[in-house]
Scaffold this motif. Structure first.
Motif: not given
Length: 983
Positions: A92-93, A692, A742, A745-746, A750-752
């Motif tokens: 986990t980020k 997130r 974020r 996040k699948s 992913k989109y950030e």
């Protein structure tokens, strides 16, 4: 009996050995290069391309550990199983797991008390640049970076939370590469006509592909441990290291094309000639002089787009990167080689070439008590370009000027009526740089809570430059020969070493945690510099050999030494993992001050309260992190050059009675000392929805005093100034905001996204006797130090068709300093960036927008008088006339009228020459695709497209709103394609 017992025991042990197998996956997809080993054993297995492994274990219930740099570690008790499949998940980020490099120590982002900005290798690799500073533009709050030139091998202007010093060189940050400080910008003697301020960035010698992370320390808490060296912020560059696992070979190559990003729309031939004829008519001259060849001799139907001709070439560039890395539990290594070549947009085959060799080695003893890190960088740079930038000529040449070449292919001088700009390409400016940077860090864990460290390194730089000016740069009509050719050469070598023994301890007791660091610094550098000029050669073929010159002029051969020493300490205290106190102290000594002022004391206090760790806050499930932090401290500044406090002398170029003389060049003043800056900061950080969404806001205040400047002296002393401390105070304040999210996040998409905004403010708080000093027209109390005083432009007088300016003292005339009273606050009002990253299966894409709100000089500042023999932007067509009473520019003039020339000079220094220089720029775009090639025996294959400076939205009147160095080539627009292979 003993032998039998031994055999029995050995047999039992062998009997307990067994082989286990399994597959490591993520979402049913195999993971390669996972290290698998039994806890307490040195035997390691590594998963293959199918994710399978095989490992021998012993014991009844051994613990098997699975490790991969991109996944969380997993421990499994296998009991009596022989087949153990494992599924790993990416970690986990969270903010708390981000590790930041703070220089002498590392700290979790969650637990830091100082202000540290960071970009990673992922952000750096997305951009087709040769200097990592280009990749940081628009990505860091509080860090303003401007590229000085579009010519390869140039420098950067970097400001970390504003300018603290009144001197340009006093605002340079400290550069640290793998623990070893680099020298500041290399200053050339001959490049001023091609590179602004003759500056070359020290980070030109570091290949961006070799960089793992790039961090900037901003506030007192983060920079105080560097003492005076970190007064203007610290830039930390960490190169990539080898990782545990199988040997990996990487190959990367790219090819790019660059052009000038923006051009001014200039008058065509018809518009230009009409302006010229009107100019003579307005000046009352009926007979056009024969020297005005554009009106008399040259073809009035000819048209050349000089911007396209002189700076419109497409500059190609190529790069190749090779690396070899790998390692075991105790030893890891990385070797890399990078080769880059860049051409220019000028119409000649000039080229900037760099070769970089990097080697990083890490050794850890089996008991993990000893660790040795060695980082080595070897850089070789060669650059050649013409002596003069053609950008200004591309804007000023008449559009009907003759062809550059005659029918025979020779330079065309059009019967001595045309100064051919390509003749300047016969001159050359060349430089070569060899840089060696070695850093070694040794640590020994004496006890579980106590470690000894030694950080050391050496830096060697050899810089050589040559300026060649053959007689062929002049019109042949002058009748010059190679006896008028000249060649100049300058050599500069810098050698420095660093030794920093340290002791650190980390221990805890119940809810208390202590970390203490004590160390000393010893740094010495020696600079040697000498230059020589040769004039007159039998042939230009000998121009590179100054020994063949008829006349030789040898300048001072300078050898200067700089000694720096310090003792420092850091105490970090945590209570219940939510109350944090960080205290830093340092005593610095510098040889740049007199014997009684060489030492200064600096320090800082930083605190943090992790509110989200409070029991009453843990009930908020949506809140991941809430932290308040603040800091206050002092730093110093000794960036004034060596021997500034001594009486110094220079060798005279003239010889009297056969004797070379000395002339005094500086007055003795042993009393000046450190510039000092007090830094304060308060910040709030929030993490929500399992981190997130992250938000931070910071306010800072930096107050600098004891400014080191040249105090003006009466002319009768023989010296214009004397170096001293001035009790002037400069204050920089500002807000910094950062948001990252974020939203998606699948496993496949992913989109950030992230956004940063900085709002800096600067003002001069105090300046003794300012009004009576020579600085009175440059500074003003309560205003930024970047202010300018200009005339108030009031348009064109309809009665005369001439410019009007406000007469502040009402004496009936315009003059300086009586009437240039308008104060313009130049510089940045706010800046920032917005970046986005997308990932879908094997595809990834990203883009970055950079934006700046600012006021600055526009093209009117450098514009030659409209109507003279120089082309003008189409905006100049808006000139006053009876039929155009609202025109911006006065009636055209050929430049022969003294009154109009004076008014034009006022116009260049008026409010009309200052405007909105704000812009929004599509700074970077990247699209890449990972090709599925694992079945071919290739670990990874990727192709990509990158773009830099692709689009600029602005209302600025000029070539480039960010790049404001008049007459120099602005940064270029670049398209790049490349691929990477990993085996």
């Amino acid at each position: 009996m003993s032998l039998g017992f031994t055999i029995l025991i050995s047999g039992m042990a062998v009997g307990q050995l067994r082989t286990i197998t399994g597959t490591v996956t993520e979402n049913n997809k195999p993971i390669q290069n996972v290290s698998v080993f039994e806890e307490g054993s040195t035997a390691i297995a590594v998963t293959n391309s199918s994710g399978s492994y095989q490992l021998k274990v012993s014991g009844d219930n051994p613990v098997i550990i699975f490790r991969h740099p991109e996944y969380g570690e997993k421990r499994v008790f296998i009991q009596n199983k022989t087949v153990v499949p494992v599924s790993l998940e990416p970690p986990t980020k969270s903010i708390g797991e981000v590790i930041l490099n703070a220089g002498y120590y590392k700290v979790k982002d969650k637990e830091r008390t100082g202000s540290i900005a960071k970009i990673s290798a992922k952000d750096i690799e997305n951009q087709p640049v040769t200097n990592v500073l280009s990749t940081a533009q628009g990505r860091m709050a509080g860090v303003s970076i401007t590229q000085n030139s579009g010519v390869p091998g140039g420098g950067f202007d970097i400001q970390i939370r504003g300018k603290n010093s009144l001197r340009r060189e006093g605002n340079e940050p400290l550069y640290i590469v793998d623990g070893v400080p680099l020298s500041s910008e290399t200053s050339s003697l001959f490049a001023v006509t091609i590179l602004p301020w003759s500056s070359m960035s020290p980070l030109n010698s570091i290949n961006p592909d070799d960089i793992e992370s790039f961090e900037v320390l901003k506030d007192a808490d983060a920079t105080a441990i560097y003492g005076s060296r970190g007064a203007n912020g610290v830039i930390l560059v960490t190169t990539k290291k080898g990782k545990k696992g199988k040997t990996e070979f990487k190959l990367g190559t790219s090819y790019s094309l660059s052009t000038v990003a923006n051009r001014l729309k200039m008058m065509n031939t018809e518009q230009y000639l009409d302006m010229r004829r009107q100019a003579y008519q307005n000046d009352g001259i009926s007979s056009i002089p024969a020297s005005d060849y554009d009106l008399i001799t040259w073809d009035e139907f000819r048209y050349t787009d000089w911007q396209k001709t002189l700076i419109g070439n497409t500059a190609d560039a190529s790069s190749v990167q090779l690396s070899l890395s790998g390692g075991s539990e105790n030893l890891s290594y990385l070797l890399s080689y990078g080769h880059q070549e860049q051409a220019t947009v000028f119409p000649a085959d000039f080229r900037y070439t760099t070769n970089n060799l990097t080697g990083n080695f890490t050794f850890r003893s089996p008991d993990k008590r000893i660790e040795v890190n060695m980082n080595n960088t070897f850089s070789f740079q060669k650059n050649n370009v013409q002596n003069d930038d053609l950008t200004k000529k591309s804007l000023q040449l008449s559009p009907n000027a003759p062809a550059l070449y005659d029918s025979s292919g020779n330079l065309n001088w059009e019967n001595d009526t045309f100064n051919n700009p390509l003749a300047l390409l016969n001159s050359e400016y060349l430089n070569s740089t060899v840089m060696i940077n070695n850093g070694t860090n040794i640590s020994y864990r004496l006890f579980p809570f106590l470690s000894l460290k030694l950080n050391g390194g050496i830096t060697y730089q050899d810089f050589e430059e040559q300026s060649l000016k053959p007689h062929t740069i002049y019109n042949p009509a002058f009748g010059l020969t190679s006896a008028y050719s000249s060649s100049s050469q300058n050599n500069q070598t810098v050698f420095s070493y660093l030794l920093e023994p340290q002791i650190s301890t980390d221990f805890g007791w119940k809810d208390h945690r202590f970390n203490v660091l004590i160390g000393t610094t010893l740094q010495q550098s020696e600079t040697k510099q000498g230059s020589i000029q040769g004039i007159g050669f039998e042939s230009n073929a000998l121009i590179r050999n100054i020994g063949a010159a008829a006349t030789k002029i040898v300048s001072d051969q300078i050898r200067s030494q700089y000694y720096y020493t310090a003792a420092f300490t850091r105490l970090n205290y945590q209570y219940k993992k939510r109350y944090i106190l960080n205290i830093t102290g340092r005593r610095d000594g510098s040889s740049r001050f007199g014997p009684d002022n060489r030492f200064g004391n600096f320090g800082a206090v930083g605190t943090a309260w992790i509110i989200s760790e409070e029991p009453w806050m843990k009930k908020l499930s949506w809140l991941s992190l809430a932290k308040l932090r603040g800091s206050i401290g002092t730093t110093g500044n000794d960036k004034i050059g060596d021997y500034q406090y001594l009486n110094t002398y220079s060798v005279t170029t003239g010889i009297y009675n056969g004797t070379v003389g000395l002339s005094p060049s500086r007055l003795y003043n042993p009393d000046f000392s450190w510039e000092k800056t007090i830094k304060r900061e308060a910040a709030l950080e929030l993490g929500m929805l399992k981190n997130r969404l992250n938000v931070s806001a910071a306010y800072y205040q930096n107050t600098s005093s004891n400014q080191l400047v040249g105090i003006p002296l009466p002319a009768t002393t023989g010296f214009p100034t004397i170096q001293s401390n001035l009790n002037a105070r400069v204050q920089n304040t500002g807000w910094e905001f950062e948001v990252s999210a974020r939203p998606f996040k699948s496993t496949q998409f992913k989109y950030e996204t992230s956004f940063n905004l900085s709002i800096p403010r600067s003002k001069l708080l105090e300046f003794p006797n300012l009004e009576g000093s020579t600085y009175a027209n440059q500074y003003m109390i309560g205003y930024p130090t970047s202010l300018v005083k200009v005339y108030q432009f009031e348009g064109v007088d309809p009665a005369t068709g001439l410019y009007r300016f406000k007469d502040f003292n009402a004496d009936g005339k315009i003059s300086s300093p009586d009437d240039n009273k308008v104060i313009e606050k130049m510089g940045v009002q706010f800046f920032g960036g917005w970046s986005n990253n997308f990932h879908y299966k094997g595809w990834s894409a990203s883009f970055l927008f950079q934006f700046v709100k600012q006021r600055n000089w526009n093209y009117n500042r450098s514009m030659l008088i409209p109507g003279s023999m120089n082309n003008q932007p189409v905006e100049v067509l808006d000139a006053w006339s009876p039929s155009n009473p609202s025109g911006t520019y006065m009636q055209y003039s050929a430049g022969t009228n003294a009154q109009k020339n004076t008014l034009h000079s006022y116009f260049q220094n008026s409010t009309a020459a200052i405007g909105d220089a704000s812009f929004i720029r599509l700074k970077n775009v990247q699209l890449s695709y990972s090709i599925p090639v694992k079945n071919l025996g290739i670990r990874e294959a990727m192709i990509y497209f990158q773009g830099q400076n692709l689009l600029t939205i602005t209302r600025y009147f000029g070539i480039d709103p960010e790049f404001l160095s008049v007459g120099y080539l602005p940064p270029l627009k670049t398209y790049s394609v490349g691929f990477q292979l990993s085996f």
